[in-house]
Design an enzyme around this catalytic site. Structure first.
Site, PDB file in Angstrom:
ATOM      1  N   THR A 174     -23.565   3.054   5.337  1.00 49.14           N
ATOM      2  CA  THR A 174     -24.424   4.030   6.034  1.00 49.14           C
ATOM      3  C   THR A 174     -23.967   5.473   5.812  1.00 49.14           C
ATOM      4  OG1 THR A 174     -23.015   3.815   7.978  1.00 49.14           O
ATOM      5  CG2 THR A 174     -24.974   2.383   7.870  1.00 49.14           C
ATOM      6  N   CYS A 222     -13.279  13.883  -5.395  1.00 47.71           N
ATOM      7  CA  CYS A 222     -14.435  14.532  -6.043  1.00 47.71           C
ATOM      8  C   CYS A 222     -14.030  15.736  -6.880  1.00 47.71           C
ATOM      9  CB  CYS A 222     -15.458  14.937  -5.003  1.00 47.71           C
ATOM     10  SG  CYS A 222     -14.753  15.546  -3.480  1.00 47.71           S
ATOM     11  N   SER A 282     -20.708  18.448   2.256  1.00 50.34           N
ATOM     12  CA  SER A 282     -20.883  16.990   2.052  1.00 50.34           C
ATOM     13  C   SER A 282     -19.551  16.273   1.905  1.00 50.34           C
ATOM     14  CB  SER A 282     -21.729  16.724   0.807  1.00 50.34           C
ATOM     15  OG  SER A 282     -21.097  17.288  -0.337  1.00 50.34           O
ATOM     16  N   LYS A 326      -4.025  16.487  -4.090  1.00 47.72           N
ATOM     17  CA  LYS A 326      -4.764  15.414  -4.771  1.00 47.72           C
ATOM     18  C   LYS A 326      -5.131  15.851  -6.190  1.00 47.72           C
ATOM     19  CE  LYS A 326      -6.923  13.349  -0.659  1.00 47.72           C
ATOM     20  NZ  LYS A 326      -8.171  13.283   0.156  1.00 47.72           N
ATOM     21  N   ARG A 328     -13.416  25.389   1.708  1.00 46.34           N
ATOM     22  CA  ARG A 328     -14.691  24.832   2.167  1.00 46.34           C
ATOM     23  C   ARG A 328     -15.684  25.989   2.284  1.00 46.34           C
ATOM     24  NH1 ARG A 328     -15.647  19.824   1.846  1.00 46.34           N
ATOM     25  NH2 ARG A 328     -14.102  19.088   3.340  1.00 46.34           N
ATOM     26  N   HIS A 354     -19.962  20.717  -5.175  1.00 40.20           N
ATOM     27  CA  HIS A 354     -18.727  21.516  -5.268  1.00 40.20           C
ATOM     28  C   HIS A 354     -18.784  22.404  -6.509  1.00 40.20           C
ATOM     29  CE1 HIS A 354     -16.990  19.217  -2.108  1.00 40.20           C
ATOM     30  NE2 HIS A 354     -16.144  18.455  -2.769  1.00 40.20           N
TER      31      HIS A 354
END
Ligand code: 2RA
Length: 345
Positions: free
Chosen positions: A11, A128, A158, A212, A234, A241
Site C-alpha cells: 500500500t 534512490c 516522496s 548511504k 530535502r 530527486h
C-alpha cells in the site's frame, strides 16, 4: 514460465508503483499476493483487472511464493525476508536492512548485473540517490575510473512516503492562505522551505542518507577506495530527486566524449539545450523510467574535474523500477526458479 510474486508493503508509494510496473512491463506473474500491515488488511488493489485482497503479512504468507518485492521499511524486511527465503522465495529488498551485508548483492542492472547471480536468497535495491547517481556516472567510470565524487542532492518529499507528498501540498495551501503550516512527517515545514535530510546524524557530521551514497556506491562499483562526499537536502518537490555531481578523474575527461557516452548510456536520457537554458527538471523526470542528465561541463576549478546535473523519479527508477528490473534480470538469466508445485496430499 511464470512466477508467484508477493509484494510486501503493497500500500506504500513504492508498493503501488511495483504493482503498476509488474503490469505495464508484463512481468510473468502467475499469482500476486499483496502483503501489508494488519491495518491495511481487507482492502483491495487492482492487478490485471482483478481486485486482489491485501493480507496482513504472517508466518504462512510466503508458502510457494517464488519472488518477494519488499518495500515496507528495514524492520519489516529484517523480520520477514529471512522467513521468505526459508520458504523458498528470492527477496528483492528495497530497504537498507541488508544493503551492506557482504552476502547480499546490491544491484543496479545497468551497472553490476552480474552481481545478482551471487545472491543467496536476498538481493538489495540501493537507496534512490545512489541508483540515480550510479546510472549516470557508471558509463564515465568505465572509460576513466572516477577518483572522487562530490554530490549534492535535492530530494523530493516522496522519499519519505506518500504522506510526505500530501503534507507538502497541504503546507503550501496553508501558506498561500496566510496560515501557519503544520508538519507531522518532517520535523519542519517543507513547503517553500528546504532542509538537510533529517536521517540520523553520525559523529562524523554526516547523516545516514549521505553515508548511504558513500558506502553503497563503493559496493556497487566494486571500488572500496572511491572517495565520495555527499550533502543530502530535502526540497519541496513531489516525486523526483535531483543531484549536482562533481567528478574528479586522474586525467582530464573530454566533455564532448562524456556527452556522447551519456547520450547512449542505458537508463539515461540526455537533456541539454544550452541555447534555451533547458536541462533536467524533476517535473519532467517524474513518471519516467530514465535518469535525465544534463549540464555536462568542465569543472573550471580543476583540469581533471567534470560537472553534471541529473533528475530522476525517486519512486520509479529510484526504487520500484530498479527492483522490477532486477527481477527481470533474474528471469532472463534463469536465476529465478518457480517453486515446485506443492505435491497433492
Ligand atoms: C529519502 N532516500 O529520500 C530516502 C528514502 N527513500 O528520504
Amino acid at each position: 514460465q511464470s512466477y508467484k510474486v508477493a509484494i510486501l508493503g503493497a500500500t506504500g508509494a513504492v508498493g503501488t508503483e511495483l504493482i503498476e510496473l509488474l503490469q505495464s512491463r508484463q512481468f510473468p506473474v502467475s499469482e500476486l499476493k499483496l502483503l501489508a500491515s494488519p491495518r491495511s488488511a481487507g482492502r483491495t488493489l487492482t492487478f490485471q483487472g482483478e481486485e486482489l485482497p491485501i493480507e496482513a503479512v504472517g508466518e504462512n504468507s510466503f508458502a510457494n511464493v517464488d519472488l518477494v518485492l519488499a518495500s515496507a521499511g528495514g524492520s519489516i524486511s529484517k523480520a520477514w525476508a529471512p522467513k521468505a527465503v526459508a520458504a523458498g522465495a528470492v527477496v528483492i529488498d528495497n530497504s537498507s536492512a541488508f544493503r551492506m551485508d557482504p552476502q547480499v548483492p546490491l544491484v543496479v542492472p545497468e551497472v553490476n548485473p552480474d552481481a545478482a547471480a551471487r545472491h543467496q536468497g536476498i538481493i538489495a535495491n540501493p537507496n534512490c540517490t545512489t541508483i540515480l547517481m550510479s546510472v549516470a556516472i557508471w558509463p564515465l567510470h568505465q572509460i576513466q575510473p572516477i577518483k572522487r565524487i562530490v554530490a549534492a542532492t535535492y530530494q523530493s518529499a516522496s522519499g519519505a512516503g506518500a504522506r510526505a507528498m500530501e503534507e507538502v501540498k497541504t503546507q503550501a495551501k496553508a501558506i498561500l492562505q496566510g496560515e501557519t503550516p503544520t508538519s507531522e512527517v518532517f520535523p519542519y515545514p517543507l513547503a517553500f522551505n528546504l532542509f538537510p535530510h533529517n536521517s540520523k546524524l553520525t559523529d562524523q557530521g554526516y547523516c545516514e542518507e549521505e553515508l548511504k551514497m558513500v558506502h553503497e556506491t563503493r559496493k556497487i562499483f566494486g571500488a572500496p577506495d572511491l572517495r565520495i562526499t555527499a550533502t543530502c537536502i530535502r526540497v519541496p518537490v513531489l516525486r523526483a530527486h535531483s543531484e549536482a555531481i562533481n567528478l574528479e578523474f586522474d586525467a582530464p575527461f573530454d566533455v564532448a566524449q562524456a556527452r556522447e557516452l551519456l547520450s547512449q548510456a542505458p537508463g539515461v536520457k540526455l537533456v541539454e539545450d544550452w541555447q534555451a537554458n533547458y536541462f533536467p527538471m524533476p517535473i519532467e523526470a517524474s513518471g519516467r523510467d530514465e535518469v535525465l542528465v544534463g549540464r555536462i561541463r568542465q569543472d573550471l576549478s580543476h583540469p581533471c574535474g567534470l560537472e553534471l546535473w541529473l533528475s530522476g523519479d525517486q519512486i520509479r527508477k529510484g526504487a520500484a523500477l530498479n527492483a522490477v528490473q532486477i527481477a527481470e534480470l533474474l528471469v532472463a538469466r534463469n536465476l529465478l526458479q518457480p517453486a515446485a508445485p506443492a505435491l497433492a496430499t
